[in-house]
Scaffold this active site. Structure first.
Site, PDB file in Angstrom:
ATOM      1  N   GLY A  51      20.651  -4.771 -42.211  1.00 52.45           N
ATOM      2  CA  GLY A  51      21.087  -6.131 -41.904  1.00 52.45           C
ATOM      3  C   GLY A  51      21.102  -6.322 -40.403  1.00 52.45           C
ATOM      4  CG  HIS A  52      20.770  -3.651 -37.926  1.00 44.50           C
ATOM      5  ND1 HIS A  52      21.682  -2.984 -38.711  1.00 44.50           N
ATOM      6  CD2 HIS A  52      19.820  -2.753 -37.617  1.00 44.50           C
ATOM      7  CE1 HIS A  52      21.304  -1.734 -38.852  1.00 44.50           C
ATOM      8  NE2 HIS A  52      20.166  -1.564 -38.213  1.00 44.50           N
ATOM      9  CB  ALA A  53      16.073  -6.913 -35.811  1.00 44.84           C
ATOM     10  NE  ARG A  98      15.930  -2.639 -38.790  1.00 44.96           N
ATOM     11  CZ  ARG A  98      15.381  -1.717 -38.014  1.00 44.96           C
ATOM     12  NH1 ARG A  98      15.783  -0.480 -38.084  1.00 44.96           N
ATOM     13  NH2 ARG A  98      14.480  -2.061 -37.129  1.00 44.96           N
ATOM     14  CE1 TYR A 123      17.909 -10.919 -30.676  1.00 42.15           C
ATOM     15  CE2 TYR A 123      16.532  -8.988 -31.016  1.00 42.15           C
ATOM     16  CZ  TYR A 123      16.842 -10.132 -30.307  1.00 42.15           C
ATOM     17  OH  TYR A 123      16.082 -10.487 -29.237  1.00 42.15           O
TER      18      TYR A 123
END
Ligand code: T46
Length: 140
Positions: A51-53, A98, A123
């Site tokens: 749940g981030h990049a 992802r 992010y």
């Protein structure tokens, strides 16, 4: 910095009657210097991670044991990889969102990373990611 760069890397497996051995060398098997190794384990059934990049981080993700899914999304395309073999690594380039789910019991997710941990590199908000991902300064 798009989904097409993210791919499964087939790692060498040396087998003999004593078992199997796989090794990974920076810049040879992965396209970066390995500066950090971490692993995720004891994941309760039904949990979701990711749940981030990452802005700059490059990673190789391996299902050292068990299996799980990684859903990669660059804002245009989305692709799901099911990782279940310790001799396959998923290379994830920077600026890819992802999600991880479908962890089997006793799964261990090993990650080789191109840099030390920095919260500044994340992010964690999809809208902020999308804004920067598709801003003209990042068109490559
Ligand atoms: C990724 C996926 C595959 C640290 O203090 N040091 C570290 O090296 C890492 C990776 C995390 N942390 C802290 C930061 C958070 O407070 O551990 C906590 C959990 O991290 P996070 O929510 O980022 O964990 P995951 O499993 O959602 O994501 C991790 C990696 O952060 C990320 O790079 O791509 O695994």
């Amino acid at each position: 910095m798009n989904l097409a760069e993210c791919k499964i890397i087939n790692l060498e497996k040396i087998s003999d009657p004593r078992g199997n051995l796989t090794f990974i060398e920076g810049h040879k098997h992965v396209p970066f210097d390995i500066k950090r190794v971490y692993y995720v384990y004891d994941v309760p059934g039904g949990s979701e991670r990711g749940g981030h990049a990452h802005k700059c981080l490059k990673q190789l993700v391996i299902a050292l044991s068990g299996s799980f899914d990684i859903i990669l999304n660059d804002g245009m395309d989305k692709k799901t990889f099911h990782l279940s073999r310790s001799y396959y690594g998923l290379y994830i380039c920077p600026m890819i969102w992802r999600e991880m789910n479908n962890f089997s019991s006793n799964s261990v997710c090993l990650v080789l990373a191109s840099n030390e941990y920095s919260e500044e590199d994340y992010y964690r908000n999809f809208e902020s990611y999308m804004q920067d991902r598709w801003s003209p300064k990042n068109w490559v």
